[in-house]
Design a protein around this motif. Structure first.
Motif: not given
Ligand code: HAM
Length: 429
Positions: A148-152, A158-164, A260-263, A285-292
């Motif tokens: 998550a830190a890398f993503m930021e 990585t914000e709640k409700g609008q995470a990528d 850790s604020q990643i839940a 596994e980590l995914f792009d949240a948009s599903g694209a």
């Protein structure tokens, strides 16, 4: 084609021209910075390994994708398809001398003979972070927090409700516990995991067929597949009961993830199995949240038995691999790759070759002061020089005409303000 040689890079592999290399270096340096922020140490091994290291009974797809051959000393070798077996091998060699828990990371290039498609190449670089010797889900949570830190760090939200990004997490013990009650264990369990990992691609019916071909009863196969549609902790507890070890472990993981604020980035999703047979516990596994982007951005898990399989002492291990291909596609699409320039401070432009010696002497002294200096020996026209200096975001252009040199001066152009000032050469350095 040049002559008889095909000048294209080998299918599925990439050339990195300077522009691409700047992006790659930027990505690598961000990975290194994040790893350092979590206290991880860098390691590496050779790209060439013994083939044995990758031969597993469970039928891992990775084994069929090896770039392997016999070397001139009749040894069977392979280009590494992943880093994890090399990490385990290195640990095995140093046995008792490494103090645990250890936090190691690396940026290996890996080779897999895969069908080239969007997000998949036959060669890729992979950020690996692993924690060795920690038998607690605190390790998993720390690794996810680093992702998550890398993503930021690269500008993704990585914000709640609008995470990528979304992290899909499961635990193989959920299925393992069920299979053990039916006396299916060890290698058979690993093989079942490799089969059900294919479900996304081949569908439920074909997965059931593969399981029954392997010797699993039809009813059991269907039960396993039903488990894969479980989502969320609640549903998991209702389905397998609160005393299931996999459930307990995931519940604990979620509690720690909260702190850790990643839940909010984590979805419990039993369909995540992972195709490597060595995983024993948490898998994610980590995914792009948009599903694209349908391919996983990264994947990891706990593999507490791998050291034993290689002949070592039981050692808990957990980690992830994070490829450069998919994340670069996502960052390009979102316009998040920064403008990266060559990092040259001064460009020196002797207008005639008679000025080369003075140019070199100025360059040597400026470099001695730690500045990056490029001497342009092309003697091309001024407008081309200006264009090149602008493109490369050069700070100062030092123009050396023969007349100026005779008078011990150079015209120094500040490329930002476009101001040009005649300056004594001695004052330049
Ligand atoms: P993996 O899921 O096989 O896991 O690969 C991890 C990541 O490497 C993938 O999510 C993807 O980003 C990237 N990757 C894999 N294959 C390719 C490919 N052909 N082209 C482009 N990118 C690719 C492992 O390799 C495990 N060893 C990870 C691990 C480390 N588990 C514990 N520690």
């Amino acid at each position: 084609m040049a002559g008889n040689i095909d000048t294209k890079a080998v299918k599925g592999t990439r050339d990195f021209y300077p522009d691409d290399m700047r992006v790659r270096n930027w990505l690598f340096s961000t990975w290194r910075t994040v790893a350092a922020r979590f206290g991880f140490e860098e390691y590496d091994s050779c790209i060439l390994e013994s083939e044995d290291l990758y031969i597993r009974k469970a039928g891992d797809e990775i084994t069929s994708q090896l770039y392997n051959f016999t070397d001139k000393g009749s040894r069977r070798v392979a280009l590494r398809p992943e880093m994890t077996p090399s990490l385990a091998r290195m640990f095995l060699n140093r046995g008792n001398t490494i103090s645990l828990p250890a936090r190691w990371f690396s940026l290996p290039q890996c080779f897999r003979y895969e069908r080239a498609q969007k997000g998949r190449k036959r060669e890729h670089f992979q950020w690996n972070m692993d924690i060795i010797g920690l038998d607690h889900v605190a390790a998993e949570v720390e690794l996810m927090a680093a992702q998550a830190a890398f993503m930021e760090a690269v500008g993704l939200s990585t914000e709640k409700g609008q995470a990528d990004i979304a992290i899909k997490v499961s635990n193989r013990q959920v299925i393992q516990t069920y299979l053990e009650s039916l006396d299916i264990r060890d290698e058979d369990f690993a093989a079942v995991c490799v089969i059900i990992d294919k479900r996304d691609k081949i569908g439920d019916d074909a997965t059931t067929d593969l399981l029954t071909e392997y010797g699993i009863a039809q009813e059991t196969a269907q039960k396993i597949i039903a488990l894969l549609s479980v989502r969320g902790l609640e549903q998991l507890r209702e389905t397998v009961g609160a005393d299931n070890l996999g459930y307990q472990s995931l519940a604990e993981l979620m509690e720690l993830a909260e702190q850790s604020q990643i839940a909010h980035l984590i979805d419990i999703d039993l369909s995540v199995v992972r195709g490597l047979s060595y995983y024993t516990g948490t898998v994610w596994e980590l995914f792009d949240a948009s599903g694209a982007m349908p391919r996983a951005v990264s994947g990891g898990g706990r593999y507490d038995k791998l050291m034993e399989h290689l002949g070592g002492k039981p050692t808990p291990m957990v980690g992830f691999g994070f490829g450069d291909v998919v994340i670069t596609l996502i960052l390009e699409e979102k316009g998040l790759i920064p403008q990266l320039n060559r990092g040259i401070d001064d460009m020196i432009y002797p207008m005639q070759s008679s000025g080369f010696a003075v140019a070199n002497s100025i360059a040597a002294r400026l470099r001695g002061q730690g500045r990056s200096v490029l001497v342009d020996y092309s003697c091309r026209r001024f407008k081309h020089i200006i264009k090149a200096a602008e493109k490369d975001k050069i700070e100062r252009l030092i123009i050396l005409g023969d007349k100026e040199i005779e008078n011990g001066v150079a015209n120094v152009r500040n490329m930002e303000t476009r101001e040009e000032v005649a300056t004594a050469i001695e004052e330049l350095v």
